[in-house]
Design an enzyme around this catalytic site. Structure first.
Site, PDB file in Angstrom:
ATOM      1  N   ASP A  10      -7.718  -0.038  -1.062  1.00 49.82           N
ATOM      2  CA  ASP A  10      -6.541  -0.765  -1.513  1.00 49.82           C
ATOM      3  C   ASP A  10      -5.962   0.028  -2.685  1.00 49.82           C
ATOM      4  O   ASP A  10      -6.561   0.994  -3.165  1.00 49.82           O
ATOM      5  CB  ASP A  10      -6.861  -2.219  -1.895  1.00 49.82           C
ATOM      6  CG  ASP A  10      -5.600  -3.091  -1.833  1.00 49.82           C
ATOM      7  OD1 ASP A  10      -4.484  -2.533  -1.788  1.00 49.82           O
ATOM      8  OD2 ASP A  10      -5.709  -4.329  -1.836  1.00 49.82           O
TER       9      ASP A  10
HETATM   10  C1  NOJ Z   1      -2.152  -4.104  -2.684  1.00 48.86           C
HETATM   11  C2  NOJ Z   1      -2.464  -5.198  -1.717  1.00 48.86           C
HETATM   12  O1  NOJ Z   1      -3.693  -5.815  -2.048  1.00 48.86           O
HETATM   13  C3  NOJ Z   1      -2.552  -4.722  -0.272  1.00 48.86           C
HETATM   14  O2  NOJ Z   1      -2.700  -5.829   0.562  1.00 48.86           O
HETATM   15  C4  NOJ Z   1      -1.329  -3.917   0.072  1.00 48.86           C
HETATM   16  O3  NOJ Z   1      -1.380  -3.518   1.420  1.00 48.86           O
HETATM   17  C5  NOJ Z   1      -1.271  -2.717  -0.853  1.00 48.86           C
HETATM   18  N1  NOJ Z   1      -1.136  -3.182  -2.220  1.00 48.86           N
HETATM   19  C6  NOJ Z   1      -0.111  -1.785  -0.520  1.00 48.86           C
HETATM   20  O4  NOJ Z   1       1.086  -2.364  -0.853  1.00 48.86           O
END
Ligand code: NOJ
Length: 758
Positions: A290
């Site tokens: 993430d």
């Molecule tokens: C953080 C989020 O937790 C995740 O779900 C998302 O896909 C990413 N950012 C990218 O935007």
């Protein structure tokens, strides 16, 4: 330098299992991948593991700033595997040209984006779509989203989010399918199938990403990014089933979660990634971190610097570094010094390249940048589908004296509330590239539906919230300015019926939007009480991204329509339901608590050693002294304009053994005056297990349409496989003993029977 704590032999063994799984596919992709890897330098391999977020308009000049400059150079040098947040056929083409035309090996990048519930045509938020209990509807949402995203140059979505969530305080409950592992698994699979279709090389499909792996929905106190402290039984039996369903459905990628699980951050968690995902399940796609979650292991306190974080993550099985800037360039030096085995890098690169080949990017790196978006975006067909999924997602929570459906003639309808003419809130959070204020508002929907527009009047009432579009800003809720309250009450007095829009602004839920209170905010409760004081016929249309604590409302208003954040066609879909052009059939995918203090609350809880059988039970049982233990509205609950009668529950056998199939049948009659659809739900309880078992578990459901007066026999088949769980022995098995079984209209009502597994 942190020492590699995992046995080198074990790692190499697992890496070989992973690579041989890919080889075993029998296609020629693995040969091409191996050939490419053999020609790559170590630097190029580590570059493939790096994912950058776009930092400039690809058509414009490169801005100042170290990371932007580095990204620009690395893309040209073939040292960037992927980008996120870039979109648009032109921008993606430019970026791809930069990578393909300049680099030594011309390896294309893969472009990812959060396409969560639509891209341009926005569908209901995933929690709402799950309330449809309609597999085809959910698949359609993902299918349309994939078509629009692919037309705009994207290859990959960071969806579905499959986190089981039981705590409405957590802002991200809007992104998932709610509290149940079975419903969650069905919805997860449907989305993977919708996004990916049967063939990733099809230009209308995109790779999916099951997230977050794992247990993000269990963040303590519902506070985003907090720790998750769960044991193996909850992990296996509750959290992982939807992830497994995605893996089984062939999802191309997984994403780590930000949280730790029992002391180990998920991003550096070899048990999750190596043992379970890539080992037991044989997942052969790749795992992306993430956002910066590799680097964040420094803040979790398990790595002292970026190199240590990189070592933990690559060893555990995280393949791509999303904006953590840990892998590149640190892993290069670490391999050279013998601190990281190059086989780990090869395994990660192999997985990433394989997905790029499967997407057909090596055949044509620009294959997604050639479409005519005008024909695809917001097409009449897509909007019609969005409206259909939206009305299926609506849940009728209360309808006293059959106030609903409303007549379209001769009745004065006062539409009240700031959310009623809000064209932005229905789009919800994570709305892809859906522009601002693009939804059909509730007011517009009602006006579209009636011939005599003068019958539908509007009073905004006090301003509810100011919706700030800038990333990372909080919604400003009006607590003090009562301007408009008097006019709203006057309009309510004068009307035959009031349609009052209340709930949440679109950015009150979503990432980083956890709340310690989940009732009506600002002046909404005051408006509600003032309106109810002058008119008995109040229909509340709730717009929200999470279950809310609405006990006062549930007691005092005649009708409540849960409309969530329904997307582009929200207003039309709500009007379809309010006027009875569509008979509501949605059922809650998450329990609604009476008060926030009941959170986390979920139907499939454990019995405990001191179960509270009813609300007035003996005080030394598991209950509150100041509140009931039951929810306000339970999982699976939802009304219709017609009524359904269940009778004649029959089981084909009382005793079953391994290999048997238990047939379950029930008669369902539409006893009301309207045709309607019921979601027939089958639950079981395993009375005694080697580990404690939930008091109820959903095992199947069927969505059935019945004409008024019609009766149908509804049949289910239950296999011994359906009774398995992760037992004390650490295996999936069904244990002999007594089971209870219910078939009914929600998780707290139903006809009951029992059977034995011998
Ligand atoms: C953080 C989020 O937790 C995740 O779900 C998302 O896909 C990413 N950012 C990218 O935007």
């Amino acid at each position: 330098m942190l020492k590699n704590t995992f046995s080198a032999i074990l790692i190499i063994g697992l890496v070989m299992v992973g690579s041989s799984a890919i080889m075993a596919k029998g296609d020629d992709i693995s040969n091409k991948v191996e050939d490419l890897i053999s020609r790559m330098t170590l630097e190029e391999k580590v570059g493939q593991l790096q994912q950058y977020s776009t930092r400039w308009e690809m058509t414009g000049p490169v801005p100042d700033g170290k990371v932007a400059q580095e990204m620009h150079k690395n893309i040209k040098d073939g040292l960037a595997g992927s980008m996120l947040n870039i979109a648009g056929a032109e921008a993606t083409r430019k970026a791809q040209e930069m990578a393909v035309n300049n680099s030594r090996l011309g390896i294309p990048m893969i472009f990812g984006y959060d396409v969560v519930h639509g891209y341009k045509t926005i569908f209901p938020i995933p929690l709402a779509a799950a309330a449809s209990w309609d597999v085809e509807a959910v698949k359609t949402s993902a299918r349309v989203a994939a078509k629009e995203a692919a037309a705009d140059g994207l290859h990959w979505t960071f969806a579905p989010m499959v986190d089981i969530s039981r705590d409405a305080r957590w802002g991200r409950v809007m992104e998932g399918a709610g509290e149940d592992p079975y419903l969650g698994s069905v919805m997860a699979k449907a989305q993977v199938e919708g996004f990916q279709g049967g063939d990733l090389t099809d230009e209308t499909t995109i790779a999916a990403c099951a997230k977050h792996f794992a247990a993000y929905g269990f963040v303590e106190g519902g506070r985003d990014y907090n720790i998750a402290d769960i044991g193996e039984s909850t992990l296996r039996n509750v959290v992982l089933p939807p992830c497994k369903a995605c893996s089984d459905a062939g999802v191309a990628t997984f994403m780590n979660s930000f949280n730790e699980v029992d002391g180990i951050p998920a991003t550096g968690n070899a048990h999750l990634l190596r043992d379970i995902l890539k080992g037991e399940w044989g997942f052969d796609g790749f795992v992306v971190s993430d956002w910066a979650s590799i680097d964040e292991m420094r803040f979790h306190g398990v790595a002292a610097n970026k190199s240590e974080a990189a070592l933990l993550a690559i060893t555990a099985g995280s393949d791509m570094d999303m904006e953590g800037h840990c892998y590149f360039p640190n892993l290069i030096g670490m391999v050279e010094k013998g601190e990281v085995d190059e086989a780990l890098i090869d395994d990660a690169v192999r997985r990433i390249l394989t997905i790029k080949f499967r997407l057909g990017l090596f055949d044509d790196p620009y294959r997604y940048c050639n479409q005519n978006v005008e024909e695809v975006f917001l097409s009449a067909e897509h909007l019609e589908k969005a409206r259909d999924v939206a009305r299926k997602s609506i849940v009728l929570l209360k309808n006293e004296n059959q106030l609903l459906p409303l007549s379209k003639e001769n009745k004065k309808i006062a539409v009240i509330g700031d959310l009623a003419d809000d064209k932005d809130t229905p789009l919800g959070n994570w709305r892809g590239r859906g522009g601002r204020n693009m939804a059909v508002s509730l007011l517009e929907g009602l006006q579209n539906a009636v011939e005599n527009k003068s019958l539908v009047t509007f009073e905004q009432g006090p301003v509810f919230a100011e919706n700030l579009p800038q990333f990372g800003t909080l919604v400003q809720i009006n607590e003090t300015d009562r301007t408009g309250l008097t006019e709203a009450v006057e309009a309510a007095k004068d009307a035959d019926v009031v349609v009052l829009a209340l709930g949440e602004n679109c950015f009150q839920s979503g990432e980083a939007r956890s709340q310690s209170e989940i009732g009506l905010k600002g002046l909404q409760q005051e408006l509600l009480e003032a309106v109810c004081a002058v008119n008995k016929n109040v229909v509340v249309v709730l717009m929200n991204g999470r279950p809310m604590a609405i006990s006062w409302m549930a007691e005092h208003v005649s009708a409540i329509v849960e409309s969530w954040h329904l997307g582009s066609e929200a207003g039309n879909a709500i009007a379809d339901v309010l006027f009875g052009d569509y008979n509501p059939s949605g059922k809650l995918p998450m329990s609604f608590p009476r008060t926030v203090g009941q959170c986390p609350i979920y139907y499939n809880h454990k019995n405990t050693g001191r179960p509270a059988e009813n609300e007035e039970d003996y005080m030394f049982t598991t209950r509150y002294v100041d509140e009931k233990v039951s929810p306000l509205f339970s999982f699976g609950y939802g009304l219709s304009y017609t009524t359904f009668d269940y009778s004649g529950l029959e089981l084909s056998n009382r005793d079953i053994t391994k290999g048997d199939t238990l047939k379950v049948a029930v008669n369902l009659k539409n006893t009301g005056e309207m045709d309607g659809t019921e979601v027939v739900q089958l639950y079981i309880r395993d009375l005694v297990g080697s580990v404690t078992r939930p008091v109820k578990e959903l095992k199947n459901f069927k969505k059935v349409f019945l004409k008024s007066g019609e009766t149908k026999k509804i049949e289910f088949e239950l296999t011994v496989e359906d009774l398995t769980f992760y037992s004390k022995k650490g295996v999936w098995e069904a244990e002999p003993g007594e089971f209870h079984l219910w078939v009914g209209t929600n998780s707290s009502e139903g006809l009951q029977s029992q059977f034995y597994l011998k």
